[in-house]
Write a protein that holds these residues in place. Structure first.
Motif, PDB file in Angstrom:
ATOM      1  N   THR A 263       0.843  -1.198   0.000  1.00 53.05           N
ATOM      2  CA  THR A 263       0.000   0.000   0.000  1.00 53.05           C
ATOM      3  C   THR A 263       0.874   1.242   0.000  1.00 53.05           C
ATOM      4  O   THR A 263       1.748   1.394   0.859  1.00 53.05           O
ATOM      5  N   THR A 279      -4.772   6.142  -2.008  1.00 51.91           N
ATOM      6  CA  THR A 279      -3.765   5.832  -3.008  1.00 51.91           C
ATOM      7  C   THR A 279      -3.961   6.692  -4.249  1.00 51.91           C
ATOM      8  O   THR A 279      -4.948   7.418  -4.380  1.00 51.91           O
ATOM      9  N   ARG A 280      -3.011   6.591  -5.178  1.00 53.57           N
ATOM     10  CA  ARG A 280      -3.107   7.345  -6.419  1.00 53.57           C
ATOM     11  C   ARG A 280      -4.273   6.875  -7.276  1.00 53.57           C
ATOM     12  O   ARG A 280      -4.775   7.626  -8.114  1.00 53.57           O
ATOM     13  N   GLU A 281      -4.714   5.622  -7.084  1.00 51.61           N
ATOM     14  CA  GLU A 281      -5.853   5.109  -7.845  1.00 51.61           C
ATOM     15  C   GLU A 281      -7.187   5.577  -7.291  1.00 51.61           C
ATOM     16  O   GLU A 281      -8.239   5.228  -7.821  1.00 51.61           O
ATOM     17  N   GLY A 282      -7.164   6.339  -6.185  1.00 52.41           N
ATOM     18  CA  GLY A 282      -8.400   6.797  -5.568  1.00 52.41           C
ATOM     19  C   GLY A 282      -8.962   5.828  -4.549  1.00 52.41           C
ATOM     20  O   GLY A 282     -10.038   6.082  -3.991  1.00 52.41           O
ATOM     21  N   LEU A 283      -8.267   4.727  -4.302  1.00 56.57           N
ATOM     22  CA  LEU A 283      -8.717   3.767  -3.302  1.00 56.57           C
ATOM     23  C   LEU A 283      -8.378   4.282  -1.903  1.00 56.57           C
ATOM     24  O   LEU A 283      -7.323   4.882  -1.692  1.00 56.57           O
ATOM     25  N   THR A 373       5.327   7.827  -9.835  1.00 58.57           N
ATOM     26  CA  THR A 373       5.411   7.198 -11.151  1.00 58.57           C
ATOM     27  C   THR A 373       5.360   8.225 -12.269  1.00 58.57           C
ATOM     28  O   THR A 373       6.077   8.107 -13.283  1.00 58.57           O
ATOM     29  N   ASN A 374       4.531   9.254 -12.096  1.00 49.02           N
ATOM     30  CA  ASN A 374       4.401  10.245 -13.170  1.00 49.02           C
ATOM     31  C   ASN A 374       5.677  11.046 -13.370  1.00 49.02           C
ATOM     32  O   ASN A 374       6.071  11.345 -14.506  1.00 49.02           O
TER      33      ASN A 374
END
Length: 423
Positions: A263, A279-283, A373-374
């Motif tokens: 995580t 998280t970056r995924e919005g989770l 990552t970006n």
């Protein structure tokens, strides 16, 4: 029978009809005027909405009060008593309805409003003493404790007022603490939760005392709760204590970027039982406080916001490594989020591979909450562009296959690769 009491009732009914007519005429105009108010604070707009919803009471109170004053000077006071009582009750009802909006909780607001309406009505009708005595006679006795309907109602009202006051004080205190930049976020959370627990606990204690409930008789219950905490609620208590430790040692605070196992995300909020990690995924992961205490946690922003990232790449042996290093540093420095001060990007050779000279490019960023990552992808893209412009090649494995077929041989064909392997 005809008389002034009947005449006053008829006048009151006429005033109700007239107030309804005035309401129908003025309510749309008031609504259009309210919509044109720009820049008004929200509390003024809410008050205006509540007044619009009670336009019937507003007009009736004004008309009844005006008629009462006129009749006091034209006729005898006894001939306008009912009209004055109606004007007083409508004005009190209107005031209570507007004042109850200070309580944000809808259920508590409705209970408090109806109780005050009933209390005010009985008070002005001079029926409060009889109703109070009747409710006091409706009682239940067990042991030395006597609980009556009157004490229960009084306790509920007191408890509602105290809870509303505790909620208001908590919000005011929280707003002031949030504005203080000298207090760390973790201490802000700890302070606000402590004050909230204290105020609400005090409100419940005073409410229990108001109905004559002796809390000292709950010692046996306290013992049972203690045993339950020792056996059945170990995890809950562990999470509560872990949350308190996290708030005190300031190891994790809202806004920090952490890694726990697989995580990776930033702390959104801290609670008594868990920590919310987005998280970056919005989770949104709800991680128990105990896991943050017992397991290894990587806090990317514990002491500062600076984070170093590494990128590995390789170039051909024909390319000048001095030039490659300079170009790599130039490419990384040109990426928007990469820092050039105080830590500038660096590039080093880390080995000579089978088909490439291997490099490591290290750079720093100051906003890890914006993602890792970006920014890595942007640096890779900058390397690709600058290597293309300067004819720097990035090698990749290649294999040459030749097929040897002897027409005089009856056996199978032989395949020879560039590395000498046959098959």
């Amino acid at each position: 029978m005809p008389g002034w009491r009947l005449y006053q009732i008829l006048i009151i009914l006429g005033l109700i009809a007239l107030a309804w007519l005035f309401k129908a005429l003025t309510e749309p105009k008031l609504q259009n005027w309210a919509r044109a108010r720009e820049g008004w604070p929200k509390w003024r707009l809410r008050l205006l909405v509540q007044v619009r919803r009670r336009m019937l009471l507003v007009w009736f109170s004004l008309l009844a009060g005006l008629v009462y004053i006129v009749m006091q000077h034209v006729t005898w006071p006894s001939r306008s008593y009912l009209i004055g009582l109606a004007a007083t009750l409508s004005t009190v009802w209107l005031s209570i309805g507007l004042a109850a909006q200070l309580v944000r909780n809808r259920s508590l607001r409705n209970i408090l409003r109806w109780f005050l309406w009933i209390y005010a009505t009985l008070y002005f009708l001079n029926a409060l003493d009889e109703i109070t005595a009747f409710l006091d006679r409706l009682a239940i006795e067990f042991g030395e404790t006597r609980v009556s309907a009157l004490s229960v109602i009084s306790a509920l009202v007191i408890l509602g007022i105290l809870l509303a006051g505790a909620r208001l004080l908590t919000r005011m205190f929280t707003a002031n603490v949030r504005k203080n930049r000298d207090i760390s976020p973790s201490m802000q959370e700890l302070t606000t939760k402590g004050v909230q627990l204290l105020l609400y606990g005090l409100a419940i204690y005073i409410g229990a005392q108001a109905i004559g409930f002796d809390l000292t008789g709950l010692a046996f219950l306290y013992g049972i709760i203690g045993v339950g905490l020792g056996f059945g609620l170990q995890k809950v208590v562990s999470n509560l204590v872990s949350g308190l430790i996290i708030l005190l040692d300031k190891s994790i605070k809202p806004g920090d970027v952490i890694s726990l196992g697989d995580t990776f995300g930033w702390i959104d909020s801290l609670s008594a039982r868990y920590v919310s990690v987005v998280t970056r995924e919005g989770l949104e992961y709800l991680i128990p406080n105990e896991d943050l205490i017992a397991n290894q946690v990587v806090n990317w922003t514990h002491s500062n916001q600076l984070v170093r990232l590494d990128i590995y790449f390789g170039t051909a042996y024909d390319d000048d490594p001095h030039k490659v290093r300079a170009l790599a540093i130039e490419a990384a420095s040109g990426v928007k989020r990469v820092l050039v001060q105080p830590n500038t990007p660096v590039c080093h050779i880390v080995g000579f591979g089978d088909s490439s000279v291997d490099y490591i490019l290290r750079f720093w960023i100051g906003d890890p909450t914006a993602g890792l990552t970006n920014v890595r992808g942007n640096v890779y893209l900058a390397l690709w562009d600058i290597f293309k412009e300067n004819n720097i090649s990035i090698p990749f494995p290649q294999r040459e296959v030749r097929t040897l077929n002897d027409p005089e041989a009856d056996g199978p064909a032989h395949v020879i690769t560039s590395d000498g392997a046959t098959g």
